[in-house]
Design a protein around this motif. Sequence first.
Motif, PDB file in Angstrom:
ATOM      1  N   VAL A  12       0.848  -1.198   0.000  1.00 26.08           N
ATOM      2  CA  VAL A  12       0.000   0.000   0.000  1.00 26.08           C
ATOM      3  C   VAL A  12       0.882   1.245   0.000  1.00 26.08           C
ATOM      4  O   VAL A  12       0.613   2.227  -0.712  1.00 26.08           O
ATOM      5  N   ALA A  13       1.962   1.208   0.777  1.00 26.77           N
ATOM      6  CA  ALA A  13       2.878   2.351   0.820  1.00 26.77           C
ATOM      7  C   ALA A  13       3.530   2.583  -0.546  1.00 26.77           C
ATOM      8  O   ALA A  13       3.726   3.727  -0.963  1.00 26.77           O
ATOM      9  N   GLU A  42      -2.537  -3.078  16.401  1.00 25.59           N
ATOM     10  CA  GLU A  42      -1.441  -3.755  17.105  1.00 25.59           C
ATOM     11  C   GLU A  42      -0.317  -2.788  17.454  1.00 25.59           C
ATOM     12  O   GLU A  42       0.276  -2.865  18.541  1.00 25.59           O
ATOM     13  N   LEU A  43      -0.030  -1.854  16.539  1.00 20.74           N
ATOM     14  CA  LEU A  43       1.062  -0.903  16.759  1.00 20.74           C
ATOM     15  C   LEU A  43       0.617   0.321  17.552  1.00 20.74           C
ATOM     16  O   LEU A  43       1.455   1.042  18.110  1.00 20.74           O
ATOM     17  N   GLY A  44      -0.677   0.573  17.563  1.00 15.80           N
ATOM     18  CA  GLY A  44      -1.199   1.714  18.294  1.00 15.80           C
ATOM     19  C   GLY A  44      -0.942   3.046  17.621  1.00 15.80           C
ATOM     20  O   GLY A  44      -0.903   4.097  18.276  1.00 15.80           O
ATOM     21  N   VAL A  45      -0.761   3.036  16.290  1.00 16.45           N
ATOM     22  CA  VAL A  45      -0.534   4.275  15.539  1.00 16.45           C
ATOM     23  C   VAL A  45      -1.332   4.224  14.241  1.00 16.45           C
ATOM     24  O   VAL A  45      -1.731   3.150  13.781  1.00 16.45           O
ATOM     25  N   VAL A  55      -3.694   7.871  -1.123  1.00 16.17           N
ATOM     26  CA  VAL A  55      -3.222   7.373   0.166  1.00 16.17           C
ATOM     27  C   VAL A  55      -1.788   7.838   0.383  1.00 16.17           C
ATOM     28  O   VAL A  55      -0.954   7.757  -0.523  1.00 16.17           O
ATOM     29  N   SER A  56      -1.482   8.313   1.586  1.00 15.78           N
ATOM     30  CA  SER A  56      -0.116   8.728   1.912  1.00 15.78           C
ATOM     31  C   SER A  56       0.234   8.257   3.316  1.00 15.78           C
ATOM     32  O   SER A  56      -0.648   8.044   4.161  1.00 15.78           O
ATOM     33  N   LEU A  57       1.524   8.077   3.567  1.00 14.91           N
ATOM     34  CA  LEU A  57       1.993   7.619   4.872  1.00 14.91           C
ATOM     35  C   LEU A  57       1.987   8.754   5.888  1.00 14.91           C
ATOM     36  O   LEU A  57       2.301   9.907   5.559  1.00 14.91           O
ATOM     37  N   THR A  58       1.632   8.421   7.117  1.00 15.06           N
ATOM     38  CA  THR A  58       1.797   9.354   8.228  1.00 15.06           C
ATOM     39  C   THR A  58       3.270   9.340   8.638  1.00 15.06           C
ATOM     40  O   THR A  58       4.035   8.455   8.212  1.00 15.06           O
ATOM     41  N   LEU A  65       7.501   1.685   7.892  1.00 15.78           N
ATOM     42  CA  LEU A  65       7.873   1.156   6.581  1.00 15.78           C
ATOM     43  C   LEU A  65       9.331   0.703   6.562  1.00 15.78           C
ATOM     44  O   LEU A  65       9.662  -0.361   6.020  1.00 15.78           O
ATOM     45  N   GLU A  66      10.201   1.493   7.162  1.00 12.80           N
ATOM     46  CA  GLU A  66      11.627   1.137   7.184  1.00 12.80           C
ATOM     47  C   GLU A  66      11.847  -0.213   7.868  1.00 12.80           C
ATOM     48  O   GLU A  66      12.565  -1.078   7.357  1.00 12.80           O
ATOM     49  N   TYR A  67      11.211  -0.404   9.022  1.00 13.55           N
ATOM     50  CA  TYR A  67      11.366  -1.663   9.744  1.00 13.55           C
ATOM     51  C   TYR A  67      10.653  -2.816   9.038  1.00 13.55           C
ATOM     52  O   TYR A  67      11.151  -3.948   9.023  1.00 13.55           O
ATOM     53  N   ALA A  68       9.493  -2.538   8.447  1.00 10.67           N
ATOM     54  CA  ALA A  68       8.731  -3.589   7.773  1.00 10.67           C
ATOM     55  C   ALA A  68       9.520  -4.154   6.593  1.00 10.67           C
ATOM     56  O   ALA A  68       9.555  -5.372   6.380  1.00 10.67           O
ATOM     57  N   GLU A  69      10.162  -3.269   5.830  1.00 12.61           N
ATOM     58  CA  GLU A  69      10.945  -3.745   4.683  1.00 12.61           C
ATOM     59  C   GLU A  69      12.132  -4.580   5.142  1.00 12.61           C
ATOM     60  O   GLU A  69      12.488  -5.583   4.513  1.00 12.61           O
ATOM     61  N   ARG A  70      12.737  -4.200   6.251  1.00 10.38           N
ATOM     62  CA  ARG A  70      13.851  -4.995   6.785  1.00 10.38           C
ATOM     63  C   ARG A  70      13.377  -6.383   7.197  1.00 10.38           C
ATOM     64  O   ARG A  70      14.051  -7.391   6.926  1.00 10.38           O
TER      65      ARG A  70
END
Length: 314
Positions: A12-13, A42-45, A55-58, A65-70
Motif C-alpha cells: 500500500v505504501a 497492534e502498533l497503536g498508531v 493514500v499517503s503515509l503518516t 515502513l523502514e522496519y517492515a521492509e527490513r
Amino acid sequence: MNLKFLETFVWVARLKSFRLTAEKLFSTQASISSRIAALEDELGVRLFLRDSKGVSLTPEGHKVLEYAERMIDTMQALKQSVSDAGNIQGRIRIGAMDTVIHTWLSPFVTRIMERYPAVEIELTADTARNLCDQLHKGYLDIILQTDMVNGDSVRNLELASFPVQWIVPTGSLYHRGYASMNELAKERIITFSKNSRPHQDILNLLHAGNVSAPRISCVNSVAAMTRLVRDGFGIGALPAALVSEELKQGVLTILDDVPQPSPLGIVATWRTGAGLELSEDIIALACEVLSAYGEQMGEAMVVLTIPAVGHGTD
C-alpha cells in the motif's frame, strides 16, 4: 506480528492505493483495509492518511515502513537460504515492446523457465509509454523498452541498442541511390508508432536535413511494419535485427548512402524492495541472454551496453 499484514502495508505504501494493492495481492479492498486496520491496532498508531488525492503515509507510517521492509527482506533471505531456484514459486510480470518480442524475448523466457520452473510468467506487449505507466501503477514488475524511468524504488539498466537503418525491398523502385535526405523523404517512410522514441528520432533527422513535409506512416505493430516494407509500400526505418533473415536471403536491402537514424535503445526497468528479489535475478538472466544474442547477431545488428557475461545454464 503477522508478516502478511506487514507485506500488505509495504505494498500500500509503494502503490499508494488500496485498490492496486488488492489487485497485486489477489485480494479485495475490504481485506486489505482489514489487514491495515489490524496492524494499526497492534502498533497503536495510524499508518495512512486518505484524501481525494489518494493514500499517503503518516510520519509514524514512514518509520514503520523502514522496519517492515527490513523484516520482509530477512524473511526472504531465510527462505532463499533453505531452498534452491527450482523450488522458488511466485509470479513475475514482464512487459516488453514489440522490438524485444520479435528478437530476443523467446530465449529470455526459455531461460527463466529453465532457472525457475515453478514461477508463473505473465507477459504484456505494449508501447514504451504504456509499459512505463503500467510499471508505475504496479501492474508490471519488469519492463523492457526505450526510456529511463524515474520513481521511488525503481531501477534502470541500459542493456543494448539496435541500429536503425533504411531498409527497402531488393530490386524495387526504392532500391537506388539517394543524393540527400530530402530526396529520400519524397518517398513514404514506414516506422514505429506516433510519438515513440524512434518516430521522434526520425523527425529530428529529417528536420536536420531540412525536410519540411515528410510522408511518414506510423505503425504500432512490428509485424505489420515489416510486412509493409517487404511488400513495397515504402522505405522502412527499423532495426535491421527485425528483418535479419530477409537481409540474409537478399529479399531486403539496407540503404547506406544516406545518414542513418539513431539507434533504438533497450532499457530494463524494474521495481526493487522487499519481496521483489526475484526481479533482480530475472534482470541478471536478461543480461545473460541478451549478451548471447548480441554475440550471435553481431554489432551490425545489436550493440551491447552491458558487460559481457557467461552463458552457462547453472
